[in-house]
Design an enzyme around this catalytic site. Structure first.
Site, short mmCIF file in Angstrom:
data_model
loop_
_atom_site.label_atom_id
_atom_site.label_comp_id
_atom_site.label_asym_id
_atom_site.label_seq_id
_atom_site.Cartn_x
_atom_site.Cartn_y
_atom_site.Cartn_z
CB SER A 135 46.17 44.73 44.25
OG SER A 135 45.76 45.37 45.42
CG ASP A 144 44.76 37.01 46.07
OD1 ASP A 144 45.06 36.79 44.89
OD2 ASP A 144 43.62 36.81 46.53
C1 GAR Z 1 37.76 40.70 39.07
O1 GAR Z 1 37.38 41.71 39.99
C2 GAR Z 1 39.03 40.01 39.53
O2 GAR Z 1 39.94 40.86 40.14
C3 GAR Z 1 38.47 39.05 40.53
O3 GAR Z 1 37.36 38.50 39.86
C4 GAR Z 1 36.76 39.55 39.08
C5 GAR Z 1 36.49 39.00 37.71
O4 GAR Z 1 35.59 39.80 37.02
N1 GAR Z 1 39.47 38.07 40.90
C6 GAR Z 1 39.59 37.62 42.15
O5 GAR Z 1 38.85 37.93 43.05
C7 GAR Z 1 40.75 36.67 42.35
N2 GAR Z 1 41.03 36.52 43.75
P1 GAR Z 1 35.27 39.57 35.48
O6 GAR Z 1 35.02 38.07 35.29
O7 GAR Z 1 34.05 40.40 35.23
O8 GAR Z 1 36.47 40.04 34.70
#
Ligand code: GAR
Length: 195
Positions: A135, A144
């Site tokens: 999302s 969220d």
């Molecule tokens: C992503 O999947 C993002 O959506 C999530 O952390 C990951 C970061 O990955 N964020 C959350 O869960 C926020 N609630 P990355 O550091 O490899 O870009």
């Protein structure tokens, strides 16, 4: 050309994908700065792409409010049109949200409002669902819980681990985020109308 400030807390693989998209001819946005609340590995992507970065360490401040005010000041230096939370694992104080929203968006590895919070992938697996998702939302005062700008289903496969499922969700997150940015730049999303 939209000016983006991207905030991260970790590895920043989605940040990297966005930096790559911004380098494509005709993409209507560029990342003017990358910020973080801690020493984040993802700063290396900013360095590689020649994008300035700033660090406002949460642990250096007495209160969440004081940290948030410092973060807001650091963000405003870059006069962004849009602030993107991309793996930013810290909740902003309400007054920071009020100062930036609705031009403050977040990506999340679940099909909101399902599985909000810091462990969206783990929680979906624990719930035993057969599909979850990705999302992009406007940030509000909740976790969220803001208006949904884009979301898409991703199947949970038999034997999925948290890492395997997250790896399958991230490309969807990246595509949704880039699509939202294009739609914003083209005036096809009116953020003011979402709040
Ligand atoms: C992503 O999947 C993002 O959506 C999530 O952390 C990951 C970061 O990955 N964020 C959350 O869960 C926020 N609630 P990355 O550091 O490899 O870009």
């Amino acid at each position: 050309m939209l000016r983006l400030v991207v905030l991260i807390s970790g590895g920043g693989s989605n940040l990297r994908a966005l930096l790559e998209r911004c380098d494509e001819p005709g993409f209507p946005a560029h990342v003017v700065a990358v910020g973080a609340d801690r020493e984040a590995d993802g700063f290396s992507h900013a360095d590689e792409f020649g994008v300035p970065s700033f660090l406002v360490p949460f642990r250096h401040f007495e209160t969440r409010e004081a940290w948030g005010d410092a973060m807001l000041e650091a963000i405003r230096v870059w006069t962004p049109d849009l602030v993107v939370l991309s793996g930013f694992m810290r909740l902003f104080p309400a007054r920071v949200v009020d100062a930036l929203a609705p031009a403050l968006i977040n990506t999340h590895p679940a099909y909101l409002p399902e599985f909000p919070g810091a462990h969206g992938v783990r929680d979906a697996l624990a719930a035993g669902v057969t599909e979850t998702g990705a999302s992009v939302i406007v940030v509000d005062h909740g976790t969220d819980s803001g208006p949904i700008l884009a979301r898409e289903r991703v199947p949970v496969l038999p034997g999925d681990t948290e890492a395997a499922l997250h790896d399958r969700i991230k490309p969807v997150e990246r595509r949704l985020l880039a699509d939202v940015i294009v739609r914003l730049a083209e005036g096809r999303i009116d953020l003011e109308a979402t709040s």
